[in-house]
Design a protein around this motif. Structure first.
Motif, PDB file in Angstrom:
ATOM      1  N   GLY A   1      44.140  47.807  42.776  1.00  0.00           N
ATOM      2  CA  GLY A   1      45.301  47.131  42.215  1.00  0.00           C
ATOM      3  C   GLY A   1      46.773  47.863  42.325  1.00  0.00           C
ATOM      4  O   GLY A   1      47.412  47.484  41.778  1.00  0.00           O
ATOM      5  N   LEU A   2      47.017  48.265  43.800  1.00  0.00           N
ATOM      6  CA  LEU A   2      48.233  48.811  44.059  1.00  0.00           C
ATOM      7  C   LEU A   2      48.809  48.389  45.220  1.00  0.00           C
ATOM      8  O   LEU A   2      48.017  47.902  46.243  1.00  0.00           O
ATOM      9  CB  LEU A   2      48.121  50.314  44.398  1.00  0.00           C
ATOM     10  N   ALA A   3      50.022  48.259  45.430  1.00  0.00           N
ATOM     11  CA  ALA A   3      50.707  47.599  46.564  1.00  0.00           C
ATOM     12  C   ALA A   3      50.341  48.618  47.576  1.00  0.00           C
ATOM     13  O   ALA A   3      50.372  49.838  47.643  1.00  0.00           O
ATOM     14  CB  ALA A   3      52.230  47.373  46.276  1.00  0.00           C
ATOM     15  N   MET A   4      50.231  48.039  48.844  1.00  0.00           N
ATOM     16  CA  MET A   4      49.906  48.630  49.881  1.00  0.00           C
ATOM     17  C   MET A   4      51.017  49.978  50.408  1.00  0.00           C
ATOM     18  O   MET A   4      50.848  50.955  51.049  1.00  0.00           O
ATOM     19  CB  MET A   4      49.738  47.972  51.093  1.00  0.00           C
ATOM     20  N   SER A   5      52.222  49.550  50.180  1.00  0.00           N
ATOM     21  CA  SER A   5      53.277  50.308  50.497  1.00  0.00           C
ATOM     22  C   SER A   5      53.185  51.583  49.587  1.00  0.00           C
ATOM     23  O   SER A   5      54.274  52.135  50.031  1.00  0.00           O
ATOM     24  CB  SER A   5      54.611  49.568  50.181  1.00  0.00           C
ATOM     25  N   ALA A   6      52.668  51.435  48.364  1.00  0.00           N
ATOM     26  CA  ALA A   6      52.724  52.537  47.444  1.00  0.00           C
ATOM     27  C   ALA A   6      51.465  53.257  47.158  1.00  0.00           C
ATOM     28  O   ALA A   6      51.078  53.853  46.042  1.00  0.00           O
ATOM     29  CB  ALA A   6      53.464  52.070  46.290  1.00  0.00           C
TER      30      ALA A   6
ATOM     31  N   LEU B   1      44.459  30.833  57.069  1.00  0.00           N
ATOM     32  CA  LEU B   1      43.765  30.309  56.102  1.00  0.00           C
ATOM     33  C   LEU B   1      44.429  28.950  55.618  1.00  0.00           C
ATOM     34  O   LEU B   1      43.983  27.915  55.155  1.00  0.00           O
ATOM     35  CB  LEU B   1      43.135  31.290  54.881  1.00  0.00           C
ATOM     36  N   PHE B   2      45.998  29.408  54.950  1.00  0.00           N
ATOM     37  CA  PHE B   2      46.835  28.433  54.042  1.00  0.00           C
ATOM     38  C   PHE B   2      48.179  27.681  54.906  1.00  0.00           C
ATOM     39  O   PHE B   2      48.589  27.286  54.401  1.00  0.00           O
ATOM     40  CB  PHE B   2      47.046  29.256  52.905  1.00  0.00           C
ATOM     41  N   GLY B   3      47.962  28.283  56.242  1.00  0.00           N
ATOM     42  CA  GLY B   3      49.212  27.765  56.820  1.00  0.00           C
ATOM     43  C   GLY B   3      50.503  28.157  56.686  1.00  0.00           C
ATOM     44  O   GLY B   3      51.649  27.624  56.945  1.00  0.00           O
ATOM     45  N   HIS B   4      50.632  29.044  55.687  1.00  0.00           N
ATOM     46  CA  HIS B   4      52.046  29.757  55.455  1.00  0.00           C
ATOM     47  C   HIS B   4      51.672  31.166  55.157  1.00  0.00           C
ATOM     48  O   HIS B   4      50.513  31.454  54.521  1.00  0.00           O
ATOM     49  CB  HIS B   4      52.744  29.075  54.486  1.00  0.00           C
ATOM     50  N   ALA B   5      52.719  32.105  54.690  1.00  0.00           N
ATOM     51  CA  ALA B   5      52.620  33.534  54.350  1.00  0.00           C
ATOM     52  C   ALA B   5      54.015  33.654  53.404  1.00  0.00           C
ATOM     53  O   ALA B   5      54.893  33.211  53.737  1.00  0.00           O
ATOM     54  CB  ALA B   5      52.562  34.504  55.321  1.00  0.00           C
ATOM     55  N   HIS B   6      53.692  34.569  52.616  1.00  0.00           N
ATOM     56  CA  HIS B   6      54.959  34.982  51.496  1.00  0.00           C
ATOM     57  C   HIS B   6      55.425  36.461  52.062  1.00  0.00           C
ATOM     58  O   HIS B   6      55.059  37.383  51.513  1.00  0.00           O
ATOM     59  CB  HIS B   6      54.532  35.107  50.025  1.00  0.00           C
ATOM     60  N   ARG B   7      56.237  36.180  53.054  1.00  0.00           N
ATOM     61  CA  ARG B   7      56.771  37.550  53.906  1.00  0.00           C
ATOM     62  C   ARG B   7      57.461  38.679  52.897  1.00  0.00           C
ATOM     63  O   ARG B   7      57.503  39.598  53.067  1.00  0.00           O
ATOM     64  CB  ARG B   7      57.652  37.009  54.977  1.00  0.00           C
ATOM     65  N   ASP B   8      58.382  37.713  51.948  1.00  0.00           N
ATOM     66  CA  ASP B   8      58.915  38.764  51.013  1.00  0.00           C
ATOM     67  C   ASP B   8      58.376  39.344  49.634  1.00  0.00           C
ATOM     68  O   ASP B   8      58.836  40.279  49.018  1.00  0.00           O
ATOM     69  CB  ASP B   8      60.041  37.887  50.462  1.00  0.00           C
ATOM     70  N   GLU B   9      56.926  38.909  49.637  1.00  0.00           N
ATOM     71  CA  GLU B   9      56.156  39.584  48.431  1.00  0.00           C
ATOM     72  C   GLU B   9      55.448  40.664  48.785  1.00  0.00           C
ATOM     73  O   GLU B   9      54.832  40.744  49.763  1.00  0.00           O
ATOM     74  CB  GLU B   9      55.146  38.241  47.874  1.00  0.00           C
ATOM     75  N   ALA B  10      55.226  41.311  47.805  1.00  0.00           N
ATOM     76  CA  ALA B  10      54.273  42.634  47.978  1.00  0.00           C
ATOM     77  C   ALA B  10      52.794  42.295  48.249  1.00  0.00           C
ATOM     78  O   ALA B  10      52.449  41.557  47.525  1.00  0.00           O
ATOM     79  CB  ALA B  10      54.502  43.668  46.854  1.00  0.00           C
ATOM     80  N   CYS B  11      52.210  43.149  49.220  1.00  0.00           N
ATOM     81  CA  CYS B  11      50.958  42.935  49.432  1.00  0.00           C
ATOM     82  C   CYS B  11      49.922  43.867  48.744  1.00  0.00           C
ATOM     83  O   CYS B  11      50.389  45.083  48.634  1.00  0.00           O
ATOM     84  CB  CYS B  11      50.614  43.210  51.041  1.00  0.00           C
ATOM     85  N   VAL B  12      48.981  43.528  48.081  1.00  0.00           N
ATOM     86  CA  VAL B  12      48.120  44.302  47.148  1.00  0.00           C
ATOM     87  C   VAL B  12      46.802  44.728  47.743  1.00  0.00           C
ATOM     88  O   VAL B  12      46.223  43.793  47.902  1.00  0.00           O
ATOM     89  CB  VAL B  12      48.464  43.921  45.634  1.00  0.00           C
ATOM     90  N   LEU B  13      46.415  45.796  47.437  1.00  0.00           N
ATOM     91  CA  LEU B  13      44.960  46.159  47.952  1.00  0.00           C
ATOM     92  C   LEU B  13      44.278  46.153  46.466  1.00  0.00           C
ATOM     93  O   LEU B  13      44.514  46.965  45.846  1.00  0.00           O
ATOM     94  CB  LEU B  13      44.802  47.495  48.329  1.00  0.00           C
ATOM     95  N   ASP B  14      43.639  44.946  46.292  1.00  0.00           N
ATOM     96  CA  ASP B  14      43.069  44.780  44.755  1.00  0.00           C
ATOM     97  C   ASP B  14      41.878  45.356  44.662  1.00  0.00           C
ATOM     98  O   ASP B  14      41.501  46.117  43.610  1.00  0.00           O
ATOM     99  CB  ASP B  14      42.866  43.140  44.770  1.00  0.00           C
TER     100      ASP B  14
END
Length: 689
Positions: free
Chosen positions: A503-508, A586-599
């Motif tokens: 549950g943490l952002a990949m960048s952190a 999978l979904f045809g788009h991506a949210h480039r400005d949102e943080a990616c989380v390793l859940d």
């Protein structure tokens, strides 16, 4: 030479199978014994041994492994015969199992009562404690109050206890203390700790999965202990037994009762494994349907892999464990056909089951079923002819079938006997076709580009009609189709799954934390191997690591494989990019400005099956008394259809219908269809447009 023996217990039939040295499957099909399924298992072993010129003791003692798929856990939940449970939970969270996630199966049917919770409210008790989302202790566990709650739940006469505390997946200390105090109080029954069953975020999914574990574990454990004992008595020695999980992987018998929730969809998994083998053999994607006695199980195989899901949800519960993605229809050979009050024909969901069974079985069943309709039309044999009766010991009665179809379908609809029977078979094929479309078109997959595989006792009966309705490019009937689930068990891998919530952002993401979690999961696998390994069979396993990733503001996850260097160093530099690429696909788009989380981090450890499949002794040639033809009613008239044995279908020449192919069940080849032998163990049915 040691070999693997497989058994699949279904709602109507119990199938036992073994693979010959030449790759052919030898099998026996006997009636399931609902009061004690172990009896049906032993009857199937004895029937198979007889075909191989042995007795049950010889067959079992020479088998290196006995692989078993069972519907015991499924039936416990479906029939509502669950264990009487108690729950200990954090103060303020007593009603999580009843409130669920706040949704209904049908949000617009407000007058439909909510399903009964897995634990009755009087058996749910609160304890004073609180963990923070990060695992910090906000309120220490109050020992005095907790011990009072323990005594209160024990006084309710419960058979198993679930311990579900807030954020226990982050810090299980309080759940472990409650387990310790329960044992000190003298409680010897099962205890299901939520962090142990499902160490991931989400109270409802974690508590529900733990409650399922506690609910089915006592019944499953009792059954497996009895099975192991009877197998040992029959063989005169211990029998190495593996049990099929919902994920399509095997666990040793000794490990099964500790992971009971992993077996809720044990039975259908074998058919999906076999379908994946067929897909790899054909080199194309597959949608498969397995028509058993009670249900039809539909699975999709893409790129040679049966599709998997991490969440199974019903009206009454959710299970957050990996399972093969199987769509279940309440339609099978024993499904009851009737005309509703609105004058509309229905087939299912009620079933005649194994006892008394369809009317044509002559075991006291009086209701019309899909099987009875097939007997009336001549697709299945009357009397002591071969086909279904040959493998199962049944003698089908056309007179009894006709009486049931007449009273339940023909008279209410004002149809002739034959027209009523045709309506039942046609409707059954339409229901299956709708289920296939839901599993494919409903998920953006075009079934016309796939091979349609039909198996199970009635799979060959409906294959051509379903293929025509969905426009499948290819229809495939396995020669061992009536027992394909059991045959799939012969190729199953041993599999162990475990997960950890991050549950943490990949960048952190601290590299040291990732490395520590990986070592902890590897340690859990090592301890499990040490506990359940026999003769080194589990010592070498392949480990696949999967990161369940999401955007910070989303709940659903996307699986992304991890590589060895990332695991060793703990750095996830490339993970975010791979996640976004997968999300885009999978979904045809991506949210480039949102943080990616390793859940969540998942470990899937498997060991491939390398045991030779060569039973001692060969399969003797059987004397067949099957008629060379059978009178079949189709398109308003009776005609004589040839009946061919599956061994008589060649690769060189396609056989044009109409004809019936006897393969332990029946494959119906209509007038505008052809049947030809494909690769090993497959028949290809071509349906003209």
């Amino acid at each position: 030479m040691a070999f693997r023996l497989a058994c699949d217990v279904g709602g109507t039939f119990t199938d036992v199978a073994v693979r010959q040295e030449n790759g052919e499957i030898v099998f026996a099909k006997v009636a399931t014994t609902p009061r004690d399924p172990v009896e049906g298992v032993l009857n199937g072993i004895a029937a198979l041994a007889q075909q191989l010129g042995q007795d049950a003791r010889q067959l079992l003692s020479s088998a290196g492994e006995f692989v078993h798929g069972t519907t015991i856990a499924t039936n416990v939940l479906a029939q509502g015969q669950r264990t009487r449970l108690g729950l200990l939970t954090t103060r303020g969270f007593r009603d999580v199992l009843e409130l669920r996630d706040g949704t209904r199966a049908d949000r617009y049917r407000l007058r439909v009562p909510m399903p009964q919770p897995l634990v009755e409210r009087p058996n749910r008790f609160e304890v004073t404690e609180r963990m923070g989302y990060d695992g910090s202790v906000l309120i220490p566990l109050d020992e005095g109050q907790a011990r009072e709650a323990l005594l209160a739940v024990l006084a309710r006469g419960v058979e198993a206890i679930v311990v579900g505390l807030l954020h226990a997946h982050r810090n299980p200390a309080h759940e472990l203390l409650l387990e310790k105090w329960l044992r000190e109080s003298g409680w010897t029954g099962p205890i299901s700790l939520s962090h142990r069953v499902l160490p991931q975020q989400g109270e409802y999914i974690r508590f529900s999965t733990a409650a399922i574990e506690a609910s089915v574990a006592p019944v499953l454990q009792s059954y497996l202990e009895r099975l192991g004992k009877r197998l040992e008595e029959t063989a005169g020695q211990s029998v190495r037994t593996q049990v099929m999980q919902s994920s399509g992987g095997l666990l040793p018998l000794t490990a099964a009762s500790d992971r009971a929730a992993h077996f809720v969809n044990s039975g259908p998994a074998g058919g999906a494994i076999a379908s994946a083998n067929i897909a790899r053999q054909l080199g194309r994607d597959v949608v498969a349907f397995d028509v058993g006695g009670t249900t039809t199980d539909i699975s999709v195989v893409l790129e040679g892999q049966a599709q998997e899901r991490l969440l199974t949800s019903t009206d009454a519960y959710v299970i957050g464990l990996p399972t093969i993605d199987i769509n279940v229809l309440s339609l099978g050979g024993g499904s009851i056909a009737r005309v509703g009050a609105d004058g509309v024909l229905q087939v299912g969901p009620e079933s005649a089951q194994a006892v008394p069974g369809p009317a044509s079985y002559g075991r006291g069943g009086m209701r019309a079923t899909l099987t009875d309709a097939a007997v009336v039309l001549g697709f299945l044999p009357n009397g002591a002819d071969s086909g279904l009766g040959e493998t199962s010991g049944l003698t089908l009665s056309k007179e009894l079938a006709a009486a049931a179809i007449t009273s339940d379908v023909a008279i209410p609809l004002g149809l002739s006997l034959e027209a009523a029977a045709e309506a039942v078979v046609t409707l059954a094929a339409t229901v299956v076709a709708a289920g296939v479309r839901a599993a494919t078109v409903g998920k953006g997959i075009d079934p016309r580009d796939m091979a349609l595989v039909g198996f199970g006792g009635a799979g060959g009966l409906l294959l051509g009609a379903v293929a025509r309705e969905i426009g499948a490019a290819m229809a495939v009937a396995p020669t061992a189709g009536s027992v394909l689930s059991a045959a799939g068990f012969l190729d199953a891998e041993i599999r162990f799954d475990t997960i950890r919530h991050i549950g943490l952002a990949m960048s952190a993401l601290p590299a040291s934390q990732v490395v520590a979690i990986v070592k902890d999961m590897q340690g859990e696998l090592a301890r499990w191997q040490s506990r359940h390994s026999t003769a080194g069979a589990l010592d070498l396993m392949d480990m696949a690591w999967i990161a369940e990733c999401r955007y910070a503001k989303q709940a659903g996850t996307v699986p992304v494989p991890l590589n060895a260097s990332e695991l060793q160093s703990g750095t996830m530099d490339g993970l975010a990019a791979r996640f976004e690429a997968r999300y885009q696909a999978l979904f045809g788009h991506a949210h480039r400005d949102e943080a990616c989380v390793l859940d969540t981090l998942r470990l899937v450890a498997t060991q491939s099956h390398h045991m030779p499949e060569r039973p001692q002794g060969g399969m003797p040639a059987k004397s067949r008394s099957r008629s060379a033809s059978r009178s079949v009613h189709q398109s308003g008239e009776w005609r004589s259809w040839p009946v061919v044995d599956v061994g008589d279908v060649s690769e060189a020449t396609a056989q044009r219908g109409p004809l019936l192919c006897d393969c332990g069940g029946v494959i119906v080849v209509r007038e505008d269809e052809t049947l030809v032998r494909g690769g090993r163990g497959l028949l290809l049915l071509s349906v003209e447009a």
